[in-house]
Scaffold this motif. Structure first.
Motif, PDB file in Angstrom:
ATOM      1  N   PHE A  40      42.787  35.386  49.878  1.00  0.00           N
ATOM      2  CA  PHE A  40      41.844  36.320  50.286  1.00  0.00           C
ATOM      3  C   PHE A  40      42.125  36.886  51.618  1.00  0.00           C
ATOM      4  CE2 PHE A  40      39.689  33.084  47.857  1.00  0.00           C
ATOM      5  CZ  PHE A  40      39.396  33.777  46.714  1.00  0.00           C
ATOM      6  N   ASP A  41      43.409  36.763  52.299  1.00  0.00           N
ATOM      7  CA  ASP A  41      44.015  37.795  53.323  1.00  0.00           C
ATOM      8  C   ASP A  41      44.635  38.778  52.915  1.00  0.00           C
ATOM      9  OD1 ASP A  41      43.039  35.551  54.952  1.00  0.00           O
ATOM     10  OD2 ASP A  41      44.813  34.493  55.300  1.00  0.00           O
ATOM     11  N   TYR A  42      45.210  38.733  51.643  1.00  0.00           N
ATOM     12  CA  TYR A  42      45.973  39.824  51.061  1.00  0.00           C
ATOM     13  C   TYR A  42      45.256  40.699  50.261  1.00  0.00           C
ATOM     14  CZ  TYR A  42      49.024  36.504  53.096  1.00  0.00           C
ATOM     15  OH  TYR A  42      49.493  35.547  53.932  1.00  0.00           O
ATOM     16  N   LEU A  43      44.419  41.701  50.789  1.00  0.00           N
ATOM     17  CA  LEU A  43      43.608  42.508  50.125  1.00  0.00           C
ATOM     18  C   LEU A  43      44.065  43.971  50.282  1.00  0.00           C
ATOM     19  CD1 LEU A  43      40.042  40.748  50.715  1.00  0.00           C
ATOM     20  CD2 LEU A  43      41.551  40.514  48.662  1.00  0.00           C
ATOM     21  N   PRO A  44      43.594  45.089  49.144  1.00  0.00           N
ATOM     22  CA  PRO A  44      43.179  44.614  48.022  1.00  0.00           C
ATOM     23  C   PRO A  44      44.277  44.042  47.062  1.00  0.00           C
ATOM     24  CG  PRO A  44      43.770  47.019  48.016  1.00  0.00           C
ATOM     25  CD  PRO A  44      43.824  46.435  49.296  1.00  0.00           C
ATOM     26  N   TRP A  45      43.744  43.518  45.893  1.00  0.00           N
ATOM     27  CA  TRP A  45      44.530  43.080  44.922  1.00  0.00           C
ATOM     28  C   TRP A  45      45.198  43.851  43.888  1.00  0.00           C
ATOM     29  CZ3 TRP A  45      40.935  38.101  43.438  1.00  0.00           C
ATOM     30  CH2 TRP A  45      41.182  37.218  44.604  1.00  0.00           C
ATOM     31  N   LEU A  46      46.271  43.823  43.442  1.00  0.00           N
ATOM     32  CA  LEU A  46      46.473  44.586  42.214  1.00  0.00           C
ATOM     33  C   LEU A  46      46.552  43.638  41.090  1.00  0.00           C
ATOM     34  CD1 LEU A  46      47.427  47.399  41.502  1.00  0.00           C
ATOM     35  CD2 LEU A  46      49.826  46.651  41.779  1.00  0.00           C
ATOM     36  N   VAL A  47      45.518  43.728  40.197  1.00  0.00           N
ATOM     37  CA  VAL A  47      45.558  42.873  39.030  1.00  0.00           C
ATOM     38  C   VAL A  47      46.064  43.240  37.656  1.00  0.00           C
ATOM     39  CG1 VAL A  47      43.751  41.467  37.945  1.00  0.00           C
ATOM     40  CG2 VAL A  47      43.457  41.850  40.343  1.00  0.00           C
ATOM     41  N   LYS A  48      47.090  42.426  37.298  1.00  0.00           N
ATOM     42  CA  LYS A  48      47.472  42.704  35.989  1.00  0.00           C
ATOM     43  C   LYS A  48      46.763  42.199  34.847  1.00  0.00           C
ATOM     44  CE  LYS A  48      51.919  42.441  33.404  1.00  0.00           C
ATOM     45  NZ  LYS A  48      53.018  41.756  33.339  1.00  0.00           N
ATOM     46  N   THR A  49      45.930  43.199  33.885  1.00  0.00           N
ATOM     47  CA  THR A  49      45.136  42.713  33.021  1.00  0.00           C
ATOM     48  C   THR A  49      45.717  43.168  31.785  1.00  0.00           C
ATOM     49  OG1 THR A  49      43.956  44.971  33.080  1.00  0.00           O
ATOM     50  CG2 THR A  49      43.031  43.079  34.612  1.00  0.00           C
ATOM     51  N   LYS A  50      44.963  42.781  30.590  1.00  0.00           N
ATOM     52  CA  LYS A  50      45.419  43.080  29.313  1.00  0.00           C
ATOM     53  C   LYS A  50      45.523  44.490  29.248  1.00  0.00           C
ATOM     54  CE  LYS A  50      43.211  38.759  27.566  1.00  0.00           C
ATOM     55  NZ  LYS A  50      41.984  38.348  28.064  1.00  0.00           N
ATOM     56  N   GLU A  51      44.559  45.286  29.736  1.00  0.00           N
ATOM     57  CA  GLU A  51      44.711  46.748  29.571  1.00  0.00           C
ATOM     58  C   GLU A  51      45.581  47.687  30.755  1.00  0.00           C
ATOM     59  OE1 GLU A  51      41.672  44.910  29.791  1.00  0.00           O
ATOM     60  OE2 GLU A  51      41.669  44.670  27.782  1.00  0.00           O
ATOM     61  N   GLY A  52      46.085  46.802  31.492  1.00  0.00           N
ATOM     62  CA  GLY A  52      47.091  47.495  32.522  1.00  0.00           C
ATOM     63  C   GLY A  52      46.940  46.843  33.729  1.00  0.00           C
ATOM     64  N   TRP A  53      47.178  47.589  34.890  1.00  0.00           N
ATOM     65  CA  TRP A  53      47.074  47.112  36.351  1.00  0.00           C
ATOM     66  C   TRP A  53      45.800  48.099  36.988  1.00  0.00           C
ATOM     67  CZ3 TRP A  53      50.300  43.864  38.376  1.00  0.00           C
ATOM     68  CH2 TRP A  53      51.357  43.740  37.943  1.00  0.00           C
ATOM     69  N   GLN A  54      45.105  47.277  37.518  1.00  0.00           N
ATOM     70  CA  GLN A  54      43.749  47.670  38.279  1.00  0.00           C
ATOM     71  C   GLN A  54      43.852  47.033  39.687  1.00  0.00           C
ATOM     72  OE1 GLN A  54      40.504  46.351  36.087  1.00  0.00           O
ATOM     73  NE2 GLN A  54      40.963  47.415  34.383  1.00  0.00           N
ATOM     74  N   THR A  55      43.480  48.003  40.510  1.00  0.00           N
ATOM     75  CA  THR A  55      43.364  47.561  42.096  1.00  0.00           C
ATOM     76  C   THR A  55      41.912  47.055  42.038  1.00  0.00           C
ATOM     77  OG1 THR A  55      44.663  49.440  42.828  1.00  0.00           O
ATOM     78  CG2 THR A  55      43.085  48.557  44.349  1.00  0.00           C
ATOM     79  N   ALA A  81      33.717  39.227  33.367  1.00  0.00           N
ATOM     80  CA  ALA A  81      34.662  38.077  34.089  1.00  0.00           C
ATOM     81  C   ALA A  81      35.455  37.562  33.069  1.00  0.00           C
ATOM     82  CB  ALA A  81      33.736  36.950  34.695  1.00  0.00           C
ATOM     83  N   ASP A  82      35.083  37.373  31.712  1.00  0.00           N
ATOM     84  CA  ASP A  82      35.789  36.783  30.472  1.00  0.00           C
ATOM     85  C   ASP A  82      36.939  37.700  30.212  1.00  0.00           C
ATOM     86  OD1 ASP A  82      34.259  34.343  30.298  1.00  0.00           O
ATOM     87  OD2 ASP A  82      32.973  35.229  28.694  1.00  0.00           O
ATOM     88  N   ALA A  83      36.732  38.936  30.227  1.00  0.00           N
ATOM     89  CA  ALA A  83      37.786  40.016  30.176  1.00  0.00           C
ATOM     90  C   ALA A  83      38.996  39.893  31.004  1.00  0.00           C
ATOM     91  CB  ALA A  83      37.184  41.453  30.302  1.00  0.00           C
ATOM     92  N   LEU A  84      38.573  39.298  32.256  1.00  0.00           N
ATOM     93  CA  LEU A  84      39.812  39.244  33.130  1.00  0.00           C
ATOM     94  C   LEU A  84      40.540  38.017  33.300  1.00  0.00           C
ATOM     95  CD1 LEU A  84      38.056  40.868  36.175  1.00  0.00           C
ATOM     96  CD2 LEU A  84      39.997  41.660  34.803  1.00  0.00           C
ATOM     97  N   VAL A  85      40.080  36.887  32.420  1.00  0.00           N
ATOM     98  CA  VAL A  85      40.620  35.688  32.429  1.00  0.00           C
ATOM     99  C   VAL A  85      42.099  35.553  31.881  1.00  0.00           C
ATOM    100  CG1 VAL A  85      40.752  33.474  31.291  1.00  0.00           C
ATOM    101  CG2 VAL A  85      38.466  34.390  31.861  1.00  0.00           C
ATOM    102  N   GLY A  86      42.669  35.119  33.013  1.00  0.00           N
ATOM    103  CA  GLY A  86      44.494  34.935  32.838  1.00  0.00           C
ATOM    104  C   GLY A  86      44.939  36.172  33.588  1.00  0.00           C
ATOM    105  N   ALA A  87      44.418  37.102  34.183  1.00  0.00           N
ATOM    106  CA  ALA A  87      44.810  38.362  34.743  1.00  0.00           C
ATOM    107  C   ALA A  87      45.629  37.920  35.909  1.00  0.00           C
ATOM    108  CB  ALA A  87      43.833  39.096  35.058  1.00  0.00           C
ATOM    109  N   GLU A  88      46.721  38.291  36.295  1.00  0.00           N
ATOM    110  CA  GLU A  88      47.607  37.840  37.443  1.00  0.00           C
ATOM    111  C   GLU A  88      47.137  38.770  38.595  1.00  0.00           C
ATOM    112  OE1 GLU A  88      51.538  38.763  36.061  1.00  0.00           O
ATOM    113  OE2 GLU A  88      51.553  37.061  34.612  1.00  0.00           O
ATOM    114  N   ILE A  89      47.391  38.179  39.798  1.00  0.00           N
ATOM    115  CA  ILE A  89      46.758  38.630  41.043  1.00  0.00           C
ATOM    116  C   ILE A  89      48.203  38.880  41.890  1.00  0.00           C
ATOM    117  CG2 ILE A  89      45.597  38.499  43.385  1.00  0.00           C
ATOM    118  CD1 ILE A  89      43.806  36.566  41.867  1.00  0.00           C
TER     119      ILE A  89
END
Length: 182
Positions: A40-55, A81-89
């Motif tokens: 949590f010290d490194y924000l914002p997160w770039l999250v790799k989801t099934k739909e693509g990358w999201q900040t 929340a379920d839609a983000l399960v498995g997403a990489e930070i």
């Protein structure tokens, strides 16, 4: 949540969203940082989801049991929340502190050519570092064979001061005291 394209190469994975927690959009977080709350010290997160990358921005977080849970802005129910399960930070590597002397981020070691020396002090190519993992005693390098390596064996080589002789990130090499027949 803003979709982002063309993720810069200077990003590093620091965690993963594992499963939904409760009904209000909270998620369990797996952290690669030490201590784990440093994720949590490194924000914002770039999250790799099934739909693509999201900040994504963190609204709140808290320790829970032996882990961490997080509420993200724009994620307000269990379905989201379920839609983000498995997403990489991922975060920009520039946010992380510089590694100390003789310290390395695992991401910098992946892909290095692993070399040992034979009796005549000639290089023996053992392969490339595919991944690293922790054990109770020490970290372990998983080395996969390459077309240039001495054989087609996968090796698990401990990251230990008696084994790792020299790391040259610029040349993409790591020298180890490790025999072909180990």
């Amino acid at each position: 949540m803003e979709p982002t394209q063309n993720v810069p190469e200077n990003h590093i994975q620091i965690g993963q969203l594992r499963s939904a927690y409760g009904l209000n959009g909270w998620l369990w977080v797996y952290s690669n940082t030490d201590p784990m709350s440093n994720v949590f010290d490194y924000l914002p997160w770039l999250v790799k989801t099934k739909e693509g990358w999201q900040t994504m921005s963190v609204k709140r977080w808290k320790p829970h049991g032996k882990g961490l849970v997080v509420a993200l802005k724009g994620v307000s129910d269990r379905t989201a929340a379920d839609a983000l399960v498995g997403a990489e930070i991922w975060v920009d590597k520039a946010q992380l502190p510089k590694a100390g002397v003789d310290e390395y981020y695992w991401s910098d070691l992946k892909g290095l050519t692993v070399l040992s020396l034979d009796e005549q002090e000639q290089d023996i190519n053992l392969g490339r570092i595919y991944e690293l993992f922790e054990t109770g005693a020490n970290d372990v390098m998983v080395v996969h064979a390459t077309p240039d390596s001495i054989d087609s064996e996968e090796r698990m080589i401990p990251w230990h001061k008696d084994v790792v002789q020299h790391v040259d990130l610029e040349a993409g090499r790591i020298y180890v005291n490790w025999g072909v027949d180990y």
